[in-house]
Design an enzyme around this catalytic site. Structure first.
Site, PDB file in Angstrom:
ATOM      1  N   LYS A  22       0.829  -1.220   0.000  1.00 38.92           N
ATOM      2  CA  LYS A  22       0.000   0.000   0.000  1.00 38.92           C
ATOM      3  C   LYS A  22       0.857   1.261   0.000  1.00 38.92           C
ATOM      4  O   LYS A  22       0.629   2.183  -0.784  1.00 38.92           O
ATOM      5  CB  LYS A  22      -0.910  -0.010   1.237  1.00 38.92           C
ATOM      6  CG  LYS A  22      -1.552   1.338   1.539  1.00 38.92           C
ATOM      7  CD  LYS A  22      -2.374   1.323   2.811  1.00 38.92           C
ATOM      8  CE  LYS A  22      -1.633   1.532   4.095  1.00 38.92           C
ATOM      9  NZ  LYS A  22      -1.359   2.916   4.498  1.00 38.92           N
ATOM     10  N   ASN A  23       1.857   1.287   0.885  1.00 42.91           N
ATOM     11  CA  ASN A  23       2.602   2.537   1.060  1.00 42.91           C
ATOM     12  C   ASN A  23       3.620   2.799  -0.058  1.00 42.91           C
ATOM     13  O   ASN A  23       4.246   3.859  -0.096  1.00 42.91           O
ATOM     14  CB  ASN A  23       3.292   2.561   2.434  1.00 42.91           C
ATOM     15  CG  ASN A  23       2.269   2.747   3.542  1.00 42.91           C
ATOM     16  OD1 ASN A  23       1.115   3.076   3.272  1.00 42.91           O
ATOM     17  ND2 ASN A  23       2.681   2.536   4.786  1.00 42.91           N
ATOM     18  N   CYS A 116      -4.381  12.562  13.521  1.00 44.47           N
ATOM     19  CA  CYS A 116      -5.040  11.260  13.361  1.00 44.47           C
ATOM     20  C   CYS A 116      -4.759  10.432  14.600  1.00 44.47           C
ATOM     21  O   CYS A 116      -4.092  10.902  15.520  1.00 44.47           O
ATOM     22  CB  CYS A 116      -4.572  10.560  12.095  1.00 44.47           C
ATOM     23  SG  CYS A 116      -2.933   9.918  12.215  1.00 44.47           S
ATOM     24  N   ARG A 121       1.060  14.457  13.517  1.00 44.38           N
ATOM     25  CA  ARG A 121       1.510  14.256  12.136  1.00 44.38           C
ATOM     26  C   ARG A 121       1.524  15.534  11.281  1.00 44.38           C
ATOM     27  O   ARG A 121       0.717  15.701  10.359  1.00 44.38           O
ATOM     28  CB  ARG A 121       0.677  13.156  11.474  1.00 44.38           C
ATOM     29  CG  ARG A 121       0.773  11.856  12.227  1.00 44.38           C
ATOM     30  CD  ARG A 121       0.127  10.724  11.513  1.00 44.38           C
ATOM     31  NE  ARG A 121       0.840  10.312  10.327  1.00 44.38           N
ATOM     32  CZ  ARG A 121       0.372   9.410   9.476  1.00 44.38           C
ATOM     33  NH1 ARG A 121      -0.808   8.861   9.661  1.00 44.38           N
ATOM     34  NH2 ARG A 121       1.075   9.061   8.422  1.00 44.38           N
ATOM     35  N   ASP A 304       5.234   0.679  12.062  1.00 43.75           N
ATOM     36  CA  ASP A 304       4.011   0.030  11.574  1.00 43.75           C
ATOM     37  C   ASP A 304       3.883  -1.420  12.024  1.00 43.75           C
ATOM     38  O   ASP A 304       2.864  -2.063  11.749  1.00 43.75           O
ATOM     39  CB  ASP A 304       3.945   0.097  10.034  1.00 43.75           C
ATOM     40  CG  ASP A 304       3.648   1.503   9.546  1.00 43.75           C
ATOM     41  OD1 ASP A 304       3.249   2.351  10.356  1.00 43.75           O
ATOM     42  OD2 ASP A 304       3.819   1.755   8.332  1.00 43.75           O
ATOM     43  N   ARG A 396      -8.581  -0.552   5.161  1.00 43.65           N
ATOM     44  CA  ARG A 396      -7.813   0.498   4.484  1.00 43.65           C
ATOM     45  C   ARG A 396      -6.484  -0.047   3.975  1.00 43.65           C
ATOM     46  O   ARG A 396      -5.969   0.419   2.970  1.00 43.65           O
ATOM     47  CB  ARG A 396      -7.531   1.653   5.457  1.00 43.65           C
ATOM     48  CG  ARG A 396      -8.764   2.405   5.881  1.00 43.65           C
ATOM     49  CD  ARG A 396      -8.414   3.540   6.785  1.00 43.65           C
ATOM     50  NE  ARG A 396      -7.403   4.386   6.137  1.00 43.65           N
ATOM     51  CZ  ARG A 396      -6.866   5.459   6.679  1.00 43.65           C
ATOM     52  NH1 ARG A 396      -7.243   5.842   7.874  1.00 43.65           N
ATOM     53  NH2 ARG A 396      -5.988   6.156   6.028  1.00 43.65           N
TER      54      ARG A 396
HETATM   55  C1  EPZ Z   1       4.526   6.936   6.376  1.00 44.52           C
HETATM   56  O1  EPZ Z   1       3.822   8.022   6.957  1.00 44.52           O
HETATM   57  C2  EPZ Z   1       3.555   5.786   6.316  1.00 44.52           C
HETATM   58  N1  EPZ Z   1       2.398   6.181   5.525  1.00 44.52           N
HETATM   59  C3  EPZ Z   1       3.122   5.385   7.722  1.00 44.52           C
HETATM   60  O2  EPZ Z   1       2.296   4.239   7.617  1.00 44.52           O
HETATM   61  C4  EPZ Z   1       4.352   5.050   8.543  1.00 44.52           C
HETATM   62  O3  EPZ Z   1       3.954   4.793   9.867  1.00 44.52           O
HETATM   63  C5  EPZ Z   1       5.347   6.222   8.514  1.00 44.52           C
HETATM   64  O4  EPZ Z   1       5.656   6.570   7.148  1.00 44.52           O
HETATM   65  C6  EPZ Z   1       6.643   5.904   9.228  1.00 44.52           C
HETATM   66  O5  EPZ Z   1       7.274   4.816   8.634  1.00 44.52           O
HETATM   67  C7  EPZ Z   1       2.453   6.090   4.212  1.00 44.52           C
HETATM   68  O6  EPZ Z   1       3.456   5.684   3.633  1.00 44.52           O
HETATM   69  C8  EPZ Z   1       1.230   6.469   3.452  1.00 44.52           C
HETATM   70  P1  EPZ Z   1       6.844  10.218   8.203  1.00 44.52           P
HETATM   71  P2  EPZ Z   1       4.427   9.496   6.891  1.00 44.52           P
HETATM   72  O7  EPZ Z   1       6.711  11.502   7.476  1.00 44.52           O
HETATM   73  O8  EPZ Z   1       5.141   9.658   5.604  1.00 44.52           O
HETATM   74  C9  EPZ Z   1       7.386  13.569  11.562  1.00 44.52           C
HETATM   75  C10 EPZ Z   1       0.383   2.943   7.949  1.00 44.52           C
HETATM   76  O9  EPZ Z   1      -0.123   2.411   8.962  1.00 44.52           O
HETATM   77  N2  EPZ Z   1       7.097  14.559  10.497  1.00 44.52           N
HETATM   78  O10 EPZ Z   1       7.965   9.317   7.850  1.00 44.52           O
HETATM   79  O11 EPZ Z   1       3.339  10.439   7.223  1.00 44.52           O
HETATM   80  C11 EPZ Z   1       6.177  12.690  11.887  1.00 44.52           C
HETATM   81  O12 EPZ Z   1       5.308  13.335  12.789  1.00 44.52           O
HETATM   82  C12 EPZ Z   1       0.926   4.341   8.007  1.00 44.52           C
HETATM   83  O13 EPZ Z   1       0.444   2.371   6.840  1.00 44.52           O
HETATM   84  C13 EPZ Z   1       7.230  15.898  10.785  1.00 44.52           C
HETATM   85  O14 EPZ Z   1       7.553  16.288  11.905  1.00 44.52           O
HETATM   86  O15 EPZ Z   1       5.460   9.432   8.090  1.00 44.52           O
HETATM   87  C14 EPZ Z   1       6.856  11.469  12.449  1.00 44.52           C
HETATM   88  O16 EPZ Z   1       7.203  11.695  13.788  1.00 44.52           O
HETATM   89  C15 EPZ Z   1       0.625   5.021   9.287  1.00 44.52           C
HETATM   90  N3  EPZ Z   1       6.951  16.803   9.788  1.00 44.52           N
HETATM   91  C16 EPZ Z   1       8.141  11.357  11.634  1.00 44.52           C
HETATM   92  O17 EPZ Z   1       8.352  12.663  11.059  1.00 44.52           O
HETATM   93  C17 EPZ Z   1       6.593  16.415   8.543  1.00 44.52           C
HETATM   94  O18 EPZ Z   1       6.380  17.295   7.674  1.00 44.52           O
HETATM   95  C18 EPZ Z   1       8.099  10.334  10.508  1.00 44.52           C
HETATM   96  O19 EPZ Z   1       6.898  10.513   9.753  1.00 44.52           O
HETATM   97  C19 EPZ Z   1       6.486  15.045   8.256  1.00 44.52           C
HETATM   98  C20 EPZ Z   1       6.748  14.125   9.259  1.00 44.52           C
END
Ligand code: EPZ
Length: 417
Positions: A22-23, A116, A121, A304, A396
């Site tokens: 999915k991701n 969420c 996030r 995850d 989802r």
């Molecule tokens: C991706 O989310 C995945 N989603 C998530 O999977 C997964 O948990 C996550 O990566 C971490 O591996 C998809 O790929 C669609 P990040 P993403 O940006 O990209 C902080 C699932 O269950 N951050 O790597 O949103 C954030 O808060 C989902 O399939 C900022 O501070 O995650 C977190 O602490 C849930 N500012 C860290 O970075 C930003 O602009 C990593 O988040 C962006 C992120």
């Protein structure tokens, strides 16, 4: 709303098959906006999140069709660069259209994603990177308005490793003039898969598999066909199901290199693992050993799989400590697991899990995708019957999870509500 009624079913055995990731598919779908014409993605499962993004791409003007695991996206006529609140609020990954729309059409209006169940996030890193490439960003009435006549390559240092910000910036930078370098880029397999897709379309991105990516802007990209990578989180969920079983389970169609951090922890917990091509057989131990987990960006242990691994530790012989450094608030499943008579105490973002002899079936509620998967695993090992409500979360991201798990001996029934 649909529910799962799960009867105690720990004697799993046989082969269970992994679907496409999915991701990796979500950003691939958004990337198709960059190459005018019809691209085809294969190994695409039937998931609600993918349908939500398909709907958004249609709103933007693309033609999307899905049949037999193949998705075609024709982006010749994309003309409406807007992602409305109704769709972004359903799925945060809708933010992935931001980079491609600014790169191809010079503007985008994308609803600001809210919080969420797994935390606040933010998307500040996505926006800072786009600004660094020369876009002007205004936030107005809950929408991100981004504009750029022409993006210009530059050096971008991410404060934090972010999968989403890395991918969005890659997609924005492919058409930027000159060279863009991304430092502290995320190295998740889904980032690599996006790089492969973009390069196949004609982009020039180097540094795959490292934290420094270099993108030389190009003038044109072309539609492609691509087979999507297997879902390492679905594979990991099934491997943990095998570790909780009383008999060996073979998870078929995995990419072993993507699963290393989990495989190490399964061995530490006492499981034996055997490999044959793309299949991994997990043989459970007589007694699960306690193992500490610290979630980190790839190649660290994935957030995850944190909830699902916590279920395994609920039955370990001793205490384990589980800390989530990626999403520190991602512990909504803990209260539900304690309803099943697990013994978990929280101290900030660390769960101390004291193993118990058995869990006891009860009614529980799914709160997010991976927490739901954890509750399904817990329901399978709990004595008696467990009802998991709000399972739309699981649909989802897992394609027919109950059918797949039932094929190896689980007793999960979907009650349509
Ligand atoms: C991706 O989310 C995945 N989603 C998530 O999977 C997964 O948990 C996550 O990566 C971490 O591996 C998809 O790929 C669609 P990040 P993403 O940006 O990209 C902080 C699932 O269950 N951050 O790597 O949103 C954030 O808060 C989902 O399939 C900022 O501070 O995650 C977190 O602490 C849930 N500012 C860290 O970075 C930003 O602009 C990593 O988040 C962006 C992120």
């Amino acid at each position: 709303m649909d529910k799962f009624i799960i009867e105690h079913s720990r004697e799993l055995s046989g082969n269970i098959y992994v679907s496409g990731a999915k991701n990796a598919i979500l950003p691939a779908m958004a990337a198709c906006l960059l190459a005018p014409g019809k691209s085809i993605l294969r190994n695409v499962p039937n998931l609600i999140d993918l349908k939500t993004l398909a709907h958004l791409l249609r709103v933007i003007g693309a033609r999307v069709e899905y049949e037999n695991g193949s998705m075609s996206i024709d982006s010749k006529d994309v003309c409406f660069p807007e992602a409305p609140y109704e769709l972004v609020s359903k799925m945060r990954a809708s933010i992935y259209v931001l980079g491609p729309l600014v790169a191809r059409l010079g503007k985008a209006r994308v609803s600001f994603p809210g919080g969420c169940a797994i935390g606040t996030r933010p998307v500040d890193l996505h926006l800072k990177a786009l600004e660094a490439l020369g876009a002007t960003i205004e936030i107005e009435h809950g929408y991100i308005n981004a504009k750029a006549e022409k993006l210009v390559g530059t050096d971008i240092h991410f404060d934090k490793s972010s999968v989403g910000a890395t991918i969005n910036t890659l997609m924005a930078a492919v058409y930027a003039s000159g060279t863009t370098r991304l430092f502290n880029a995320a190295m998740e397999p889904e980032v690599d898969s996006t790089i492969d897709l973009l390069n196949k379309m004609g982009a020039q991105i180097s540094g795959k598999g490292t934290t420094t990516l270099e993108i030389h802007g190009v003038d044109d990209l072309f539609p492609v066909e691509m087979n999507m990578i297997p879902d390492r989180i679905e594979a990991g969920t099934f491997l943990i199901a095998g570790a909780l079983s009383t008999k060996p389970v073979t998870v078929c169609g995995c990419q072993k290199e993507h699963l290393m951090p989990l495989l190490d922890k399964l061995r530490e917990a006492g499981c034996s693992l055997a490999f044959s091509g793309q299949d991994i057989t997990v043989t459970p131990p007589d007694q699960i050993k306690p193992v500490n987990i610290l979630t980190l960006p790839h190649p660290g242990f994935p957030t995850d799989l944190q909830a699902q691994f916590t279920v395994l530790m609920c039955l370990a012989d001793g205490v384990s400590y589980i800390e989530d450094t990626v999403f520190p608030d991602r512990f909504m499943h803990v209260a539900e697991l304690n309803r099943l008579q697990a013994n978990i105490k929280m101290d900030r973002n660390v769960a101390s899990v004291k193993g118990v002899e058995k869990l006891s079936g009860a009614e529980v509620m799914a709160t997010d995708l991976r927490a739901s998967a954890a509750l399904v695993l817990a329901g399978m090992v709990a004595e008696g019957s467990t009802t998991v409500s709000r399972i739309y979360h699981i649909d989802r991201g897992y394609d027919r999870i109950e059918e797949k798990l039932n094929s190896i001996g689980a007793k999960i029934q979907r009650e349509i509500g």
